[in-house]
Design a protein around this motif. Structure first.
Motif, mmCIF file in Angstrom:
data_model
loop_
_atom_site.group_PDB
_atom_site.id
_atom_site.type_symbol
_atom_site.label_atom_id
_atom_site.label_comp_id
_atom_site.label_asym_id
_atom_site.label_seq_id
_atom_site.Cartn_x
_atom_site.Cartn_y
_atom_site.Cartn_z
ATOM 1 N N ASP A 181 20.300 -15.705 77.027
ATOM 2 C CA ASP A 181 20.172 -15.780 75.566
ATOM 3 C C ASP A 181 21.537 -15.997 74.904
ATOM 4 O OD1 ASP A 181 17.466 -15.348 75.834
ATOM 5 O OD2 ASP A 181 17.559 -13.217 75.310
ATOM 6 N N ALA A 182 22.533 -15.265 75.395
ATOM 7 C CA ALA A 182 23.860 -15.346 74.785
ATOM 8 C C ALA A 182 24.563 -16.667 75.070
ATOM 9 C CB ALA A 182 24.721 -14.185 75.283
ATOM 10 N N SER A 183 24.083 -17.406 76.063
ATOM 11 C CA SER A 183 24.705 -18.689 76.404
ATOM 12 C C SER A 183 24.286 -19.806 75.461
ATOM 13 C CB SER A 183 24.338 -19.081 77.838
ATOM 14 O OG SER A 183 22.987 -19.540 77.918
ATOM 15 N N CYS A 184 23.303 -19.550 74.634
ATOM 16 C CA CYS A 184 22.737 -20.611 73.788
ATOM 17 C C CYS A 184 23.667 -20.970 72.629
ATOM 18 C CB CYS A 184 21.387 -20.175 73.220
ATOM 19 S SG CYS A 184 20.104 -19.961 74.473
ATOM 20 N N VAL A 185 23.766 -22.244 72.360
ATOM 21 C CA VAL A 185 24.523 -22.747 71.212
ATOM 22 C C VAL A 185 23.858 -24.038 70.749
ATOM 23 C CG1 VAL A 185 26.152 -24.085 72.617
ATOM 24 C CG2 VAL A 185 26.814 -23.304 70.336
#
Length: 410
Positions: A181-185
């Motif tokens: 989730d935190a890798s999303c951009v």
């Protein structure tokens, strides 16, 4: 007789005297000329040094003060770009990064636009979503806007790699899902993420060295069950992630950051005095994190030490539930009857489990290295705030268990 006029001196002697005087005068003149040449050379050297030093000082001043070319783009920018602010970066370093990635036209465009904004000097490390070809003013406004900072991954004490499923069917995301989730951009309208299955595959199958596993943990990681081999190597804290990294890059980033923290907590350096290898101390710390509240960490650690020293089974519910991917505190007789390396009730699994069972925090690590002194070999949660009662004998322990149950503690 006085012969000042040289009337009675031999003519040849007079000629020798005149030659000697002329020779002395010539030598003196030569010495004076040599001294003049040396003074001239010295002054030339001094002048060159002063000129060179002045030029160096000038260029140094330009570098520090931002004097130099001043170009500036107009407007709010064009295409999305991710910019990293590293730990310790000052404003000039941030400006240089922005210039290198074509966010601003010149360093001065950024430094001068932010000269009167105190928030610029408080920009924190992390990754920021910016745009190329921004005006200095627009770049400053975006850098100090919290919404432009990519949200870091936050890991808390006791978190595990895999998702946990409660009895009611609800799911708590594990570190791998949170990392995905935190890798999303979102760049120019297109959302980019590293899927959790890619992270799981890398965690289980990638070369441990490529993932940043240190020498002191390498043998244990290679020997561990592959789905659990990275457990405990991502400590609690914030992790700033590069959205452009692949699965291996993301895992290596968080593991490297984690290991730096762990070194500050005392692993591997403080492990020598424990009688355990550094990786075993990490495993022990994860048990402490799971089994007690912070105030009890030192005593829980001592219980584990005492049981291991006595050759006693650890008999910890947390290890059983870890392999079942459940967030529970207690276990059933059926659960404890299961076989496997994480069932510390089983006679075949004396000693520590093969890997940590979660992410230990700093206080759990320190308790694992420095347990409290005491004879305890049993403990049970006996207060509603999670505090445990500690005993030396099983009979005392059994009485505390009965009392806690009668009061509805568990």
């Amino acid at each position: 007789m006085n012969d000042d006029l040289g009337l009675f001196t031999d003519p040849e002697a007079r000629q020798d005297e005149r030659s000697r005087r002329r020779s002395n005068a010539a030598a003196a003149a030569a010495r004076r000329a040599q001294r003049r040449r040396k003074r001239t050379i010295l002054w030339v050297v001094v002048a060159l040094v002063l000129v060179g030093g002045g030029a160096g000082a000038y260029y140094g001043y330009r570098s520090l003060s931002g004097i130099g070319s001043y170009e500036d783009y107009a407007g709010a920018g064009e295409t999305d770009v991710v910019v990293e602010v590293k730990d310790g970066d000052i404003v000039s370093a941030i400006a240089a990064t922005l210039k290198a990635q074509d966010v601003v036209a010149s360093q001065r465009a950024f430094t001068e636009a932010g000269a009167d904004d105190a928030r610029v000097t408080a920009i924190q490390p992390g990754f920021y979503l910016m745009k190329t070809r921004m005006s200095g003013e627009a770049a400053v406004a975006r850098m100090v806007d919290e919404s432009s900072k990519i949200t870091p991954l936050e890991v808390k004490g006791g978190y595990v790699l895999h998702d946990l499923t409660a009895l009611d069917g609800s799911t708590t995301k594990g570190i791998l899902s949170m990392l995905a989730d935190a890798s999303c951009v979102e760049l120019d309208g297109a959302k980019k993420c590293v899927p959790v299955d890619q992270l799981r595959d890398a965690a289980e199958n990638a070369d441990p060295v490529a993932l940043g596993i240190p020498e002191w943990a390498l043998a244990a990681v290679r020997k561990a069950p592959k789905e659990n081999r990275l457990e405990g190597l991502v400590l609690p804290g914030l992790y700033h992630l590069d959205p452009g990294a692949d699965a291996i890059g993301l895992l290596k980033s968080v593991i490297t950051t984690s290991l730096n923290r762990l070194q500050g907590y005392g692993i591997p350096g403080g492990s020598d005095k424990t009688g355990f290898r550094p990786y075993e101390v990490l495993v022990l710390a994860s048990l402490v994190e799971k089994e007690g509240v912070t105030s009890d960490f030192g005593k829980v650690s001592r219980v584990i030490y005492n049981r291991l020293e006595a050759g006693q089974l650890l008999e910890l519910d947390s290890t059983v539930n870890y392999k079942l991917d459940r967030p529970h505190i207690t276990t059933s007789p059926e659960d404890r009857a299961r076989s496997g390396p994480y069932n510390t009730y089983s006679a075949g699994t004396k000693g520590l489990p093969p890997t940590p069972i979660g992410s230990p925090g700093e206080k759990a690590v320190q308790a694992a290295i420095n347990p409290e002194e005491g004879p305890w070999r049993y403990f049970v949660k006996c207060q509603t705030d999670g505090t445990s009662c500690f005993n030396e004998t099983f009979e005392e322990h059994d009485a505390d268990v009965y009392d806690a149950r009668s009061r509805g503690v568990f």
